[in-house]
Enzyme design. Structure first.
Site, PDB file in Angstrom:
ATOM      1  N   THR A 133      -1.304   7.515  -0.416  1.00  0.00           N
ATOM      2  CA  THR A 133      -2.605   7.398  -1.112  1.00  0.00           C
ATOM      3  C   THR A 133      -3.395   6.167  -0.670  1.00  0.00           C
ATOM      4  OG1 THR A 133      -1.701   6.042  -2.886  1.00  0.00           O
ATOM      5  CG2 THR A 133      -1.564   8.440  -3.178  1.00  0.00           C
ATOM      6  N   ARG A 168       0.847  -1.195   0.000  1.00  0.00           N
ATOM      7  CA  ARG A 168       0.000   0.000   0.000  1.00  0.00           C
ATOM      8  C   ARG A 168       0.874   1.233   0.000  1.00  0.00           C
ATOM      9  NH1 ARG A 168      -4.779   0.371   4.326  1.00  0.00           N
ATOM     10  NH2 ARG A 168      -3.018   0.609   5.740  1.00  0.00           N
ATOM     11  N   ASP A 217       4.426  -6.521   9.108  1.00  0.00           N
ATOM     12  CA  ASP A 217       5.502  -6.185  10.051  1.00  0.00           C
ATOM     13  C   ASP A 217       5.489  -7.118  11.255  1.00  0.00           C
ATOM     14  OD1 ASP A 217       6.594  -4.133   8.579  1.00  0.00           O
ATOM     15  OD2 ASP A 217       5.379  -2.575   9.520  1.00  0.00           O
ATOM     16  N   ASP A 269       0.106  -3.520  11.709  1.00  0.00           N
ATOM     17  CA  ASP A 269       0.491  -3.970  10.367  1.00  0.00           C
ATOM     18  C   ASP A 269       0.846  -5.452  10.412  1.00  0.00           C
ATOM     19  OD1 ASP A 269       1.595  -2.713   7.515  1.00  0.00           O
ATOM     20  OD2 ASP A 269       2.540  -4.588   8.133  1.00  0.00           O
TER      21      ASP A 269
HETATM   22  O1  LIG Z   1      -4.788  -2.471   9.784  1.00  0.00           O
HETATM   23  C1  LIG Z   1      -4.190  -2.832   8.738  1.00  0.00           C
HETATM   24  C2  LIG Z   1      -4.545  -2.413   7.464  1.00  0.00           C
HETATM   25  C3  LIG Z   1      -3.845  -2.851   6.363  1.00  0.00           C
HETATM   26  N1  LIG Z   1      -2.807  -3.718   6.493  1.00  0.00           N
HETATM   27  C4  LIG Z   1      -2.038  -4.151   5.290  1.00  0.00           C
HETATM   28  O2  LIG Z   1      -2.528  -3.482   4.142  1.00  0.00           O
HETATM   29  C5  LIG Z   1      -3.135  -4.375   3.230  1.00  0.00           C
HETATM   30  C6  LIG Z   1      -4.613  -4.205   3.126  1.00  0.00           C
HETATM   31  O3  LIG Z   1      -4.953  -2.882   3.017  1.00  0.00           O
HETATM   32  P1  LIG Z   1      -6.049  -2.381   1.969  1.00  0.00           P
HETATM   33  O4  LIG Z   1      -6.280  -0.971   2.393  1.00  0.00           O
HETATM   34  O5  LIG Z   1      -7.243  -3.251   2.147  1.00  0.00           O
HETATM   35  O6  LIG Z   1      -5.425  -2.488   0.623  1.00  0.00           O
HETATM   36  C7  LIG Z   1      -2.934  -5.759   3.752  1.00  0.00           C
HETATM   37  O7  LIG Z   1      -2.187  -6.435   2.750  1.00  0.00           O
HETATM   38  C8  LIG Z   1      -2.141  -5.633   5.007  1.00  0.00           C
HETATM   39  O8  LIG Z   1      -0.861  -6.140   4.746  1.00  0.00           O
HETATM   40  C9  LIG Z   1      -2.445  -4.149   7.756  1.00  0.00           C
HETATM   41  O9  LIG Z   1      -1.504  -4.963   7.908  1.00  0.00           O
HETATM   42  N2  LIG Z   1      -3.127  -3.694   8.843  1.00  0.00           N
HETATM   43  O1  LIG Z   2       0.137  -4.015   2.351  1.00  0.00           O
HETATM   44  P1  LIG Z   2       1.399  -3.569   3.004  1.00  0.00           P
HETATM   45  O2  LIG Z   2       1.910  -2.304   2.411  1.00  0.00           O
HETATM   46  O3  LIG Z   2       1.251  -3.492   4.490  1.00  0.00           O
HETATM   47  O4  LIG Z   2       2.446  -4.689   2.639  1.00  0.00           O
HETATM   48  P2  LIG Z   2       3.093  -5.853   3.479  1.00  0.00           P
HETATM   49  O5  LIG Z   2       2.102  -6.975   3.514  1.00  0.00           O
HETATM   50  O6  LIG Z   2       4.334  -6.185   2.739  1.00  0.00           O
HETATM   51  O7  LIG Z   2       3.390  -5.374   4.865  1.00  0.00           O
HETATM   52 MG   LIG Z   3       2.283  -4.269   5.799  1.00  0.00          MG
END
Ligand SMILES: O=c1ccn([C@@H]2O[C@H](COP(=O)(O)O)[C@@H](O)[C@H]2O)c(=O)[nH]1
Ligand SMILES: O=P(O)(O)OP(=O)(O)O
Ligand SMILES: [Mg+2]
Length: 209
Positions: free
Chosen positions: A108, A104, A203, A200
């Site tokens: 944005t 992500r 992470d 996250d």
């Molecule tokens: O609380 C959260 C929110 C998102 N993530 C990471 O982002 C993407 C999903 O986000 P979208 O906004 O639905 O695209 C997901 O792959 C998670 O890795 C998160 O870890 N924790």
């Molecule tokens: O969707 P993100 O950016 O959180 O990616 P990742 O799953 O690599 O943490």
């Molecule tokens: Mg992530």
């Protein structure tokens, strides 16, 4: 219209409580994500078609049920979706694995694609896309669009925690895709994180924060 199935099994709920805690170690977080994925896979596959097969027990001939032989694929959205693969494979060991790399954009929140490698026969497989978190829905909807462009037809989405916004977007963009959810949370914060959520997931799985 596809379904949203919230998995209220007590074992799943208990384990989700553990991964939400901020002091849960990466080791335990990974183990719990894997166990939750296994339990969710067990539930999500309850409608797989069965067929009757004649066999012989040591006692007599009889008819047993076998999976109809529909081939499956698990497609994690990198990185966080990788954490669910082992648990899924514990239930469906013959599944092939595809990978879709998306992150992500922190400003944005739009998904940015960096990798896609799928089984060559993806079009004929029943596909389970995994990502522990469905937040804005940008990543999941983009991943499923990529799969459809490669010919995949029967797709399910598996996430451990979802926001109402993410569920709504999934059904709007992909009304044919069932969404299996461990817990439906309250809302997204101003940074696009699920509240209360778990932070996250990538992470926390890989210890990168
Ligand atoms: O609380 C959260 C929110 C998102 N993530 C990471 O982002 C993407 C999903 O986000 P979208 O906004 O639905 O695209 C997901 O792959 C998670 O890795 C998160 O870890 N924790
Ligand atoms: O969707 P993100 O950016 O959180 O990616 P990742 O799953 O690599 O943490
Ligand atoms: Mg992530």
């Amino acid at each position: 219209m596809a379904r949203t199935v919230i998995m209220d099994h007590p074992l799943i709920q208990h384990k989700i409580g553990i991964i939400r805690k901020k002091d849960t170690s990466s080791k335990e977080f990974r183990e719990m994500i894997s166990e939750i994925a296994m339990l969710m896979c067990y539930e999500a596959t309850r409608e797989l078609p069965l067929t009757d097969v004649e066999i012989e027990t040591p006692i007599c001939k009889t008819t047993v049920k076998e999976l109809e032989g529909k081939k499956m694929a698990v497609v994690p959205i990198l990185r966080a979706g990788l954490g669910m693969v082992e648990g899924m494979l514990a239930m469906i060991p013959a599944a092939k694995i595809g990978h879709i790399g998306l992150y992500r954009d922190p400003e944005t929140l739009a998904p940015v694609e960096y990798y896609c490698k799928l089984p060559s026969d993806i079009a004929s497989r029943e596909v389970f896309v995994t990502d522990p978190m469905l937040a804005t829905g940008g990543s999941a909807t983009a991943a499923i669009t990529m799969l459809k462009e490669k010919g995949a037809k029967k797709i399910h989405f598996m996430c451990i925690i979802a926001s109402p916004e993410g569920i709504e977007k999934m059904h709007e963009v992909h009304p044919d895709v069932d969404v299996f959810v461990g817990a439906l949370d309250d809302h997204l914060n101003e940074h696009g994180y699920i509240v209360p959520g778990l932070g996250d997931a990538g992470d926390r799985i890989f210890g990168t924060k």
